[in-house]
Design an enzyme around this catalytic site. Structure first.
Site, PDB file in Angstrom:
ATOM      1  N   ARG A  41       0.818  -1.227   0.000  1.00 28.55           N
ATOM      2  CA  ARG A  41       0.000   0.000   0.000  1.00 28.55           C
ATOM      3  C   ARG A  41       0.843   1.265   0.000  1.00 28.55           C
ATOM      4  NH1 ARG A  41      -2.782  -3.314   3.579  1.00 28.55           N
ATOM      5  NH2 ARG A  41      -1.444  -2.629   5.281  1.00 28.55           N
ATOM      6  N   ARG A 101       6.082 -11.786  22.983  1.00 27.69           N
ATOM      7  CA  ARG A 101       6.382 -11.321  24.354  1.00 27.69           C
ATOM      8  C   ARG A 101       6.402 -12.427  25.402  1.00 27.69           C
ATOM      9  NH1 ARG A 101       2.326  -6.282  24.035  1.00 27.69           N
ATOM     10  NH2 ARG A 101       3.620  -5.014  22.641  1.00 27.69           N
ATOM     11  N   CYS A 130       2.518  -0.633  25.749  1.00 27.96           N
ATOM     12  CA  CYS A 130       2.707   0.763  26.186  1.00 27.96           C
ATOM     13  C   CYS A 130       2.235   0.991  27.623  1.00 27.96           C
ATOM     14  CB  CYS A 130       1.963   1.703  25.251  1.00 27.96           C
ATOM     15  SG  CYS A 130       0.370   1.074  24.700  1.00 27.96           S
ATOM     16  N   ARG A 249     -10.197   3.091  26.850  1.00 29.14           N
ATOM     17  CA  ARG A 249      -9.786   4.037  25.801  1.00 29.14           C
ATOM     18  C   ARG A 249     -10.515   5.353  26.053  1.00 29.14           C
ATOM     19  NH1 ARG A 249      -5.620   2.861  22.765  1.00 29.14           N
ATOM     20  NH2 ARG A 249      -6.500   0.936  21.938  1.00 29.14           N
ATOM     21  N   HIS A 256      -0.942   8.175  27.389  1.00 28.71           N
ATOM     22  CA  HIS A 256      -1.813   7.398  28.277  1.00 28.71           C
ATOM     23  C   HIS A 256      -1.694   7.897  29.716  1.00 28.71           C
ATOM     24  CE1 HIS A 256      -2.240   4.707  24.991  1.00 28.71           C
ATOM     25  NE2 HIS A 256      -1.574   3.652  25.427  1.00 28.71           N
TER      26      HIS A 256
HETATM   27  P1  NAP Z   1      -0.454   1.926  12.254  1.00 27.89           P
HETATM   28  O1  NAP Z   1      -0.378   3.406  12.363  1.00 27.89           O
HETATM   29  O2  NAP Z   1      -1.727   1.307  11.806  1.00 27.89           O
HETATM   30  O3  NAP Z   1       0.741   1.418  11.270  1.00 27.89           O
HETATM   31  C1  NAP Z   1       0.849   0.089  10.838  1.00 27.89           C
HETATM   32  C2  NAP Z   1       2.140  -0.090  10.062  1.00 27.89           C
HETATM   33  O4  NAP Z   1       2.286  -1.480   9.724  1.00 27.89           O
HETATM   34  C3  NAP Z   1       2.194   0.668   8.764  1.00 27.89           C
HETATM   35  O5  NAP Z   1       3.505   1.059   8.480  1.00 27.89           O
HETATM   36  C4  NAP Z   1       1.740  -0.383   7.757  1.00 27.89           C
HETATM   37  O6  NAP Z   1       2.176  -0.128   6.447  1.00 27.89           O
HETATM   38  C5  NAP Z   1       2.478  -1.594   8.320  1.00 27.89           C
HETATM   39  N1  NAP Z   1       1.906  -2.836   7.815  1.00 27.89           N
HETATM   40  C6  NAP Z   1       0.625  -3.263   7.908  1.00 27.89           C
HETATM   41  N2  NAP Z   1       0.481  -4.459   7.294  1.00 27.89           N
HETATM   42  C7  NAP Z   1       1.696  -4.782   6.793  1.00 27.89           C
HETATM   43  C8  NAP Z   1       2.212  -5.898   6.070  1.00 27.89           C
HETATM   44  N3  NAP Z   1       1.422  -6.910   5.693  1.00 27.89           N
HETATM   45  N4  NAP Z   1       3.518  -5.905   5.732  1.00 27.89           N
HETATM   46  C9  NAP Z   1       4.332  -4.894   6.096  1.00 27.89           C
HETATM   47  N5  NAP Z   1       3.906  -3.818   6.790  1.00 27.89           N
HETATM   48  C10 NAP Z   1       2.607  -3.764   7.137  1.00 27.89           C
HETATM   49  O7  NAP Z   1      -0.112   1.217  13.627  1.00 27.89           O
HETATM   50  P2  NAP Z   1       0.879   1.683  14.794  1.00 27.89           P
HETATM   51  O8  NAP Z   1       0.127   2.417  15.816  1.00 27.89           O
HETATM   52  O9  NAP Z   1       2.082   2.317  14.203  1.00 27.89           O
HETATM   53  O10 NAP Z   1       1.244   0.290  15.439  1.00 27.89           O
HETATM   54  C11 NAP Z   1       1.845  -0.739  14.722  1.00 27.89           C
HETATM   55  C12 NAP Z   1       1.975  -1.957  15.616  1.00 27.89           C
HETATM   56  O11 NAP Z   1       2.870  -1.671  16.676  1.00 27.89           O
HETATM   57  C13 NAP Z   1       0.690  -2.373  16.307  1.00 27.89           C
HETATM   58  O12 NAP Z   1      -0.066  -3.183  15.482  1.00 27.89           O
HETATM   59  C14 NAP Z   1       1.183  -3.029  17.542  1.00 27.89           C
HETATM   60  O13 NAP Z   1       1.438  -4.403  17.336  1.00 27.89           O
HETATM   61  C15 NAP Z   1       2.459  -2.307  17.842  1.00 27.89           C
HETATM   62  N6  NAP Z   1       2.255  -1.288  18.871  1.00 27.89           N
HETATM   63  C16 NAP Z   1       2.800  -1.522  20.054  1.00 27.89           C
HETATM   64  C17 NAP Z   1       2.673  -0.603  21.055  1.00 27.89           C
HETATM   65  C18 NAP Z   1       3.228  -0.930  22.368  1.00 27.89           C
HETATM   66  O14 NAP Z   1       2.505  -0.765  23.292  1.00 27.89           O
HETATM   67  N7  NAP Z   1       4.444  -1.337  22.482  1.00 27.89           N
HETATM   68  C19 NAP Z   1       1.983   0.564  20.880  1.00 27.89           C
HETATM   69  C20 NAP Z   1       1.431   0.811  19.649  1.00 27.89           C
HETATM   70  C21 NAP Z   1       1.574  -0.149  18.647  1.00 27.89           C
HETATM   71  P3  NAP Z   1       1.229   0.486   5.290  1.00 27.89           P
HETATM   72  O15 NAP Z   1       1.467   1.976   5.301  1.00 27.89           O
HETATM   73  O16 NAP Z   1       1.780  -0.132   4.045  1.00 27.89           O
HETATM   74  O17 NAP Z   1      -0.172   0.097   5.578  1.00 27.89           O
HETATM   75  C1  3JM Z   2      -0.822  -2.345  20.756  1.00 34.54           C
HETATM   76  O1  3JM Z   2      -1.614  -7.413  15.786  1.00 34.54           O
HETATM   77  C2  3JM Z   2      -2.175  -6.332  15.741  1.00 34.54           C
HETATM   78  O2  3JM Z   2      -3.048  -6.068  14.914  1.00 34.54           O
HETATM   79  C3  3JM Z   2      -1.739  -5.250  16.692  1.00 34.54           C
HETATM   80  C4  3JM Z   2      -2.508  -5.167  17.969  1.00 34.54           C
HETATM   81  C5  3JM Z   2      -1.861  -4.186  18.931  1.00 34.54           C
HETATM   82  C6  3JM Z   2      -0.911  -4.591  19.875  1.00 34.54           C
HETATM   83  C7  3JM Z   2      -0.381  -5.977  19.852  1.00 34.54           C
HETATM   84  O3  3JM Z   2      -1.048  -6.903  20.336  1.00 34.54           O
HETATM   85  O4  3JM Z   2       0.721  -6.147  19.341  1.00 34.54           O
HETATM   86  C8  3JM Z   2      -2.246  -2.834  18.895  1.00 34.54           C
HETATM   87  C9  3JM Z   2      -1.725  -1.934  19.793  1.00 34.54           C
HETATM   88  C10 3JM Z   2      -0.410  -3.680  20.788  1.00 34.54           C
HETATM   89  C11 3JM Z   2       0.538  -4.096  21.836  1.00 34.54           C
HETATM   90  O5  3JM Z   2       1.553  -3.418  22.016  1.00 34.54           O
HETATM   91  O6  3JM Z   2       0.311  -5.072  22.543  1.00 34.54           O
END
Ligand code: NAP
Ligand code: 3JM
Length: 354
Positions: A41, A101, A130, A249, A256
């Site tokens: 995308r 994890r 987070c 949320r 947060h």
């Molecule tokens: P986001 O804004 O929706 O961004 C998702 C990213 O993943 C975009 O760069 C997207 O690329 C890419 N992506 C989706 N499907 C893909 C695929 N099949 N192959 C390669 N790249 C792909 O989400 P976000 O908030 O940045 O969070 C991303 C992830 O980080 C979450 O799903 C979660 O697991 C983790 N997260 C962790 C924490 C935490 O608490 N540690 C907090 C927030 C998020 P495109 O632009 O091409 O769609």
């Molecule tokens: C924070 O797998 C997914 O679609 C992402 C879900 C998600 C997660 C996760 O479980 O990795 C969204 C936002 C988290 C997280 O850090 O646990």
């Protein structure tokens, strides 16, 4: 002279990925080359790193050829698909998702809290959730000095924690509400993308983060409970600290909040003692001056790497029990900064190799 590394960011176009690019640019890591990866995308999109425009590429297993370090944040299923491929090709991966994890040989790390866990890595290191990270920052200094018996936490989690699209959805709902339009129609993502029903977040509160489980808890609540035990005690099922959580949320864009009730082992501890150890812990900022109405607020935490702690007070009805209020930028200490900080520790500890 420190080593230099070929780095890849997986999910570079996302809310977290864009901040990883920023945090990496400001880090002590010597970047030889940077590859930005996402899905088809956004292949071709240009993003800036240290003043240089880089083109985003579609991710394939061979994207990781020659890569030393992967910072990953593209969702759990993407991590499960690609990180084993990256490890096979010799890379060390710091993963932001919940995919690995709870695996025994995967360290779950907040660098200020349990850096030694990094020593046991086998190519993948997990960044905690987070909400867990900021709670660990506030409570680890308390645990070290006074011991911890129990934690009862309620979270106030920002929309951006569910990704860029959730944040956009909330802003559209708010606009529609102010324009007198029906905002129900905008709800397509929250409370959680894959679920059957969707509800508006603007001018609302949603007591569901991630999926609801048969236990009655949400998966986010489950993560907070078991990640805490793994980080503080090295065992995700330990009963040495009792933990329970309610995750909500709230219509805040970024950062947060958490209301934390906790019980310590050493009942001689005072609120002043708790304030002191929290303030002395690296990465924390104590904002606790009730006479001058000083306490942590999300709008002040945006863009900061620190964890802000305040409203520390005793439960006058229960010796050894306290309340506190904790705020941090969920996209930085909760995600991008903690990930880059783990990579900095790996570099300094000479662990950026398999
Ligand atoms: P986001 O804004 O929706 O961004 C998702 C990213 O993943 C975009 O760069 C997207 O690329 C890419 N992506 C989706 N499907 C893909 C695929 N099949 N192959 C390669 N790249 C792909 O989400 P976000 O908030 O940045 O969070 C991303 C992830 O980080 C979450 O799903 C979660 O697991 C983790 N997260 C962790 C924490 C935490 O608490 N540690 C907090 C927030 C998020 P495109 O632009 O091409 O769609
Ligand atoms: C924070 O797998 C997914 O679609 C992402 C879900 C998600 C997660 C996760 O479980 O990795 C969204 C936002 C988290 C997280 O850090 O646990």
């Amino acid at each position: 002279m420190s080593k230099s590394y070929n780095v890849a960011i997986l999910g570079a176009t996302g809310a977290v990925g864009r901040r990883m690019i920023e945090q990496l640019a400001q880090s002590t890591i010597n970047v030889k080359s940077l590859k930005l990866l996402a899905s088809s995308r956004s292949a071709g999109t240009k993003l800036e790193f240290k003043g240089q425009a880089l083109t985003v590429e579609e991710t394939t297993p061979d994207s990781f050829n020659g890569i030393d370090l992967v910072l990953s944040s593209a969702g759990g299923s993407v991590s499960k698909k690609f990180l084993p491929e990256a490890v096979k090709r010799g890379a060390v991966c710091v993963d932001n998702t919940s995919a690995f994890r709870m695996e025994e040989d995967v360290p779950l790390v907040v660098p200020e809290v349990n850096p030694d866990a990094l020593k046991g890595h086998h190519g993948i290191i997990a960044n905690p959730n987070c909400s867990t990270i900021q709670m660990m920052m506030a409570l680890e200094p308390v645990r070290r000095k006074f011991g911890l018996k129990q934690i009862i936490v309620s979270t106030y989690q920002a929309a951006s924690g569910a990704g860029q699209s959730a944040l956009n959805e909330m802003k559209q709902e708010a606009q529609d509400f102010l324009d007198g339009k029906d905002m129900q129609a905008d709800a397509r993502i929250l409370p959680t993308k894959g679920d059957k029903k969707h509800y508006p977040l603007a001018f609302n509160l949603l007591p569901q983060i991630d999926v609801l489980e048969d236990s009655g808890y949400s998966h986010e609540e489950w993560k907070m409970i078991h990640e805490t035990k793994k980080i503080m005690l090295g065992d995700m099922n330990s009963d040495k600290i009792k933990v329970t959580a309610t995750c909500v949320r709230v219509p805040v864009p970024i950062a947060h909040g958490e209301s934390i009730y906790f019980m310590v082992e050493d009942t001689s501890a005072t609120a002043q003692d708790i304030m002191q150890v929290v303030a002395d812990f690296p990465g924390n900022v104590l904002e606790d001056d009730i006479k001058h109405q000083i306490y942590p607020q999300p709008i002040n935490a945006v863009g900061k790497r620190e964890t802000f702690v305040g409203r520390i007070r005793p439960d006058y009805e229960n010796a050894g029990a306290f309340n506190m209020w904790v705020v941090s930028d969920n996209l930085l200490k909760g995600a991008a900064w903690n990930t880059v900080e783990i990579a900095e520790y790996l570099d300094k500890m000479d662990l950026l190799h398999q």
